[in-house]
Design an enzyme around this catalytic site. Structure first.
Site, PDB file in Angstrom:
ATOM      1  N   LEU A  27       0.838  -1.197   0.000  1.00 42.85           N
ATOM      2  CA  LEU A  27       0.000   0.000   0.000  1.00 42.85           C
ATOM      3  C   LEU A  27       0.874   1.249   0.000  1.00 42.85           C
ATOM      4  O   LEU A  27       0.464   2.323  -0.417  1.00 42.85           O
ATOM      5  CB  LEU A  27      -0.888   0.010   1.260  1.00 42.85           C
ATOM      6  CG  LEU A  27      -1.880  -1.150   1.360  1.00 42.85           C
ATOM      7  CD1 LEU A  27      -2.372  -1.307   2.801  1.00 42.85           C
ATOM      8  CD2 LEU A  27      -3.054  -0.898   0.426  1.00 42.85           C
ATOM      9  N   GLY A  28       2.065   1.079   0.481  1.00 35.43           N
ATOM     10  CA  GLY A  28       3.023   2.176   0.559  1.00 35.43           C
ATOM     11  C   GLY A  28       4.291   1.617   1.181  1.00 35.43           C
ATOM     12  O   GLY A  28       4.303   0.496   1.689  1.00 35.43           O
ATOM     13  N   GLY A  30       7.771   2.620   3.653  1.00 36.47           N
ATOM     14  CA  GLY A  30       8.476   3.560   4.513  1.00 36.47           C
ATOM     15  C   GLY A  30       9.828   2.992   4.850  1.00 36.47           C
ATOM     16  O   GLY A  30      10.252   1.981   4.271  1.00 36.47           O
ATOM     17  N   SER A  32      10.700   1.340   7.288  1.00 36.29           N
ATOM     18  CA  SER A  32      10.667  -0.023   7.831  1.00 36.29           C
ATOM     19  C   SER A  32      10.143  -1.036   6.825  1.00 36.29           C
ATOM     20  O   SER A  32       9.830  -2.164   7.179  1.00 36.29           O
ATOM     21  CB  SER A  32       9.845  -0.048   9.127  1.00 36.29           C
ATOM     22  OG  SER A  32       8.641   0.634   8.947  1.00 36.29           O
ATOM     23  N   PRO A  34       7.653  -2.283   3.253  1.00 38.76           N
ATOM     24  CA  PRO A  34       6.314  -2.066   2.719  1.00 38.76           C
ATOM     25  C   PRO A  34       5.217  -2.264   3.754  1.00 38.76           C
ATOM     26  O   PRO A  34       5.368  -3.071   4.680  1.00 38.76           O
ATOM     27  CB  PRO A  34       6.190  -3.127   1.614  1.00 38.76           C
ATOM     28  CG  PRO A  34       7.330  -4.046   1.778  1.00 38.76           C
ATOM     29  CD  PRO A  34       8.316  -3.480   2.727  1.00 38.76           C
ATOM     30  N   ASP A 147       6.907  13.428  14.156  1.00 35.21           N
ATOM     31  CA  ASP A 147       7.172  13.090  12.758  1.00 35.21           C
ATOM     32  C   ASP A 147       5.975  13.497  11.896  1.00 35.21           C
ATOM     33  O   ASP A 147       5.567  12.779  10.990  1.00 35.21           O
ATOM     34  CB  ASP A 147       7.437  11.583  12.631  1.00 35.21           C
ATOM     35  CG  ASP A 147       8.213  11.236  11.368  1.00 35.21           C
ATOM     36  OD1 ASP A 147       8.872  12.139  10.810  1.00 35.21           O
ATOM     37  OD2 ASP A 147       8.165  10.074  10.932  1.00 35.21           O
TER      38      ASP A 147
HETATM   39  N1  LIG Z   1      -3.100   2.244   7.510  1.00 42.25           N
HETATM   40  C1  LIG Z   1      -2.610   2.401   6.271  1.00 42.25           C
HETATM   41  N2  LIG Z   1      -3.407   2.244   5.199  1.00 42.25           N
HETATM   42  C2  LIG Z   1      -2.922   2.413   3.935  1.00 42.25           C
HETATM   43  N3  LIG Z   1      -1.658   2.743   3.671  1.00 42.25           N
HETATM   44  C3  LIG Z   1      -0.808   2.907   4.699  1.00 42.25           C
HETATM   45  C4  LIG Z   1      -1.227   2.744   6.056  1.00 42.25           C
HETATM   46  N4  LIG Z   1      -0.192   2.975   6.871  1.00 42.25           N
HETATM   47  C5  LIG Z   1       0.849   3.275   6.074  1.00 42.25           C
HETATM   48  N5  LIG Z   1       0.491   3.241   4.766  1.00 42.25           N
HETATM   49  C6  LIG Z   1       1.366   3.549   3.612  1.00 42.25           C
HETATM   50  O1  LIG Z   1       2.663   3.087   3.875  1.00 42.25           O
HETATM   51  C7  LIG Z   1       3.595   4.182   3.928  1.00 42.25           C
HETATM   52  C8  LIG Z   1       4.616   3.917   5.003  1.00 42.25           C
HETATM   53  O2  LIG Z   1       3.970   3.813   6.255  1.00 42.25           O
HETATM   54  P1  LIG Z   1       4.618   4.363   7.599  1.00 42.25           P
HETATM   55  O3  LIG Z   1       4.890   5.820   7.415  1.00 42.25           O
HETATM   56  O4  LIG Z   1       3.781   3.980   8.748  1.00 42.25           O
HETATM   57  O5  LIG Z   1       5.946   3.529   7.589  1.00 42.25           O
HETATM   58  P2  LIG Z   1       7.398   3.883   8.137  1.00 42.25           P
HETATM   59  O6  LIG Z   1       8.268   2.741   7.730  1.00 42.25           O
HETATM   60  O7  LIG Z   1       7.329   4.192   9.582  1.00 42.25           O
HETATM   61  O8  LIG Z   1       7.708   5.166   7.283  1.00 42.25           O
HETATM   62  P3  LIG Z   1       8.662   6.422   7.485  1.00 42.25           P
HETATM   63  O9  LIG Z   1       9.720   6.237   6.447  1.00 42.25           O
HETATM   64  O10 LIG Z   1       7.741   7.581   7.149  1.00 42.25           O
HETATM   65  O11 LIG Z   1       9.146   6.449   8.883  1.00 42.25           O
HETATM   66  C9  LIG Z   1       2.732   5.415   4.183  1.00 42.25           C
HETATM   67  O12 LIG Z   1       3.339   6.603   3.697  1.00 42.25           O
HETATM   68  C10 LIG Z   1       1.457   5.070   3.426  1.00 42.25           C
HETATM   69  O13 LIG Z   1       1.619   5.350   2.039  1.00 42.25           O
END
Ligand SMILES: Nc1ncnc2c1ncn2[C@@H]1O[C@H](COP(=O)(O)OP(=O)(O)OP(=O)(O)O)[C@@H](O)[C@H]1O
Length: 472
Positions: A27-28, A30, A32, A34, A147
């Protein structure tokens, strides 16, 4: 719930008992990895699954996200599993925390704005209000999110009035306001902590009321809201570099600290004065004067913003430009966040720093030719470092004296004697028009302290060390 403690809701049986996970879809993504879609077997409901390596930091993320979820503008955590998984080919099985999150199908905020036919100040205010509601909820629970950036603001669905929700508590922190713990060394701690410290002292002395508890971490969230609002209204960030790079530049940091941003006519002439005033109050350089979330929520602009059409959607539709905006915001947040492990001074005897170790090596009469690096490194004399630190200490810590300006001028003049060749110091002094003997314009002491503290950190990081101390 204590930070880093185990979350009572964590299940230890396999997630696959309860959910079908679509491991190959995302879905996205980050830092950590996908975030994947998943479906609850019993109800066929769809959710998002975030997988993070199980460690104390991730436990904190889970705990604080669980704690703040339950508000309509915070992405809800449905379940958390602790499972051993092999997520990458060739990897061994590793312990993961699997967070089952409410599915946000409307994507990220700025992507949504890029598709809006008519994006107005009123719509921007409506979005900001929802985010501010989420922030108030977190701040009421004494959680600073730390953040707050466009990528962490997700829309529930693709409908016109979809709710915005705050996600990603990876940097969130319990902000208990107790900044009096003696683990920091005044010279190295971020000046804002010390400003907060002084603020608390004043509260204790009854000089200011306690009704508005101030902590730096929370004010960092408000600054971030200011940046997000500025971008929504204009399409570009208040602080940016002409040449985006992976690292935030010293120039950019300086601009942030000095609040060096403009409202260029082209994009801002149609924006209301009330909107600009909210931006200014959120981007206030002094964190203790920055607008609180309660002040923001009671601001008339939030409910009374005009229907003026904004130009930002067109700018956001340039994906590369949007990526640059997001990158700049992430970097700035990294620079704004107070390090969780403040730097402390160590004696040369205990230092693990390789440069210090080389110096120790040299001091024990080893032939200099075996240690060319040490020879080439310029040495920052302890007198120069001390004089820089004296400025920081004077700007941040009591005692206050009547002859404030002259004392500061004398300290700076003395420091110049020891740092006459240090360009970084000259550039700081030019900020307030140092004329060779005194400052020509009014000095903001907390900013001066921050800039000098950064200079000290840069000098020591570059390996220029004092004779007596190492920095770890
Ligand atoms: N509940 C959700 N529903 C749909 N997509 C989501 C959801 N949570 C996260 N995403 C997608 O996944 C991406 C990464 O999520 P998140 O920011 O929680 O991860 P992270 O690894 O902590 O990222 P970051 O690099 O910002 O620290 C988000 O930008 C979004 O596009």
């Amino acid at each position: 719930m204590a930070e880093g403690s185990s979350c009572p809701r964590i299940k230890t049986h396999s997630i696959l008992t309860d959910f079908d996970v679509f491991w190959n879809q995302k879905l996205g993504t980050g830092i950590s990895g996908p975030v994947r879609p998943c479906v609850k077997k019993s109800s066929k409901e769809r959710f998002a699954l975030k997988c993070i390596l199980d460690n104390p930091r991730s436990r904190t993320e889970v705990n604080l996200h669980v704690m703040c979820s339950g508000h309509p503008n915070v992405v809800q955590v449905l379940d958390v599993y602790a499972n051993d998984l092999q997520l990458h080919d060739g990897d061994s099985r590793k312990p993961y925390l699997l967070m089952v999150l409410e599915l946000m199908e409307g994507g990220e905020l700025f992507d949504r704005i890029s598709k809006e036919q008519k994006f107005t100040e009123r719509k921007a205010a409506m979005y900001l209000k929802q985010v501010a509601d989420a922030v108030r909820h977190c701040h009421d629970l004494n959680v600073a999110h730390r953040d707050l950036k466009p990528e962490n603001l997700l829309l529930k669905d693709n409908t016109e009035d979809a709710q915005i929700k705050l996600s990603d508590f990876g940097f969130a922190k319990i902000d208990d306001g107790n900044l009096q713990t003696p683990y920091f060394t005044p010279y190295y701690v971020a000046p804002q902590i010390l400003v907060a410290h002084r603020h608390q002292t004043k509260i204790k002395m009854g000089l200011i009321p306690t009704s508005k508890p101030y902590t730096y971490d929370k004010s960092c969230d408000m600054w971030s809201l200011g940046v997000i609002l500025y971008i929504m209204l204009s399409g570009y960030p208040p602080f940016y570099s002409e040449t985006p790079s992976r690292q935030i530049t010293t120039e950019m940091k300086r601009k942030i600290l000095l609040g060096d941003y403009q409202f260029p006519e082209t994009e801002w002439q149609q924006v209301s004065e009330e909107a600009k005033s909210v931006v200014k109050s959120l981007l206030h350089t002094d964190p203790s004067c920055r607008m609180t979330v309660y002040e923001l929520l009671s601001h008339i602009w939030l409910t009374n913003a005009p229907e003026t059409k904004l130009s930002s959607p067109a700018v956001f539709s340039d994906k590369e430009g949007l990526a640059d905006i997001n990158l700049a915001h992430s970097q700035q947040l990294t620079a704004m966040r107070i390090p969780d492990c403040p730097l402390t001074l160590k004696s040369i005897a205990e230092s693990e720093n390789p440069i210090i170790r080389k110096r120790k090596y040299r001091q024990s009469n080893v032939d200099d030719s075996t240690c060319q690096d040490c020879i080439k490194k310029p040495t920052l004399s302890s007198a120069s470092l001390k004089s820089l630190r004296d400025i920081i200490a004077y700007c941040i810590l009591p005692p206050k004296v009547d002859d404030d300006e002259n004392v500061l001028n004398d300290l700076v003049a003395k420091c110049l004697e020891h740092n006459s060749k240090e360009n970084g110091f000259h550039s700081i002094l030019s900020t307030w028009n140092w004329d060779g003997k005194r400052f020509d314009s009014k000095v903001d002491k907390s900013q001066l302290a921050h800039l000098v503290s950064e200079l000290v950190q840069t000098l020591t990081r570059e390996g220029i060390q004092t004779e007596e101390n190492g920095v770890s």
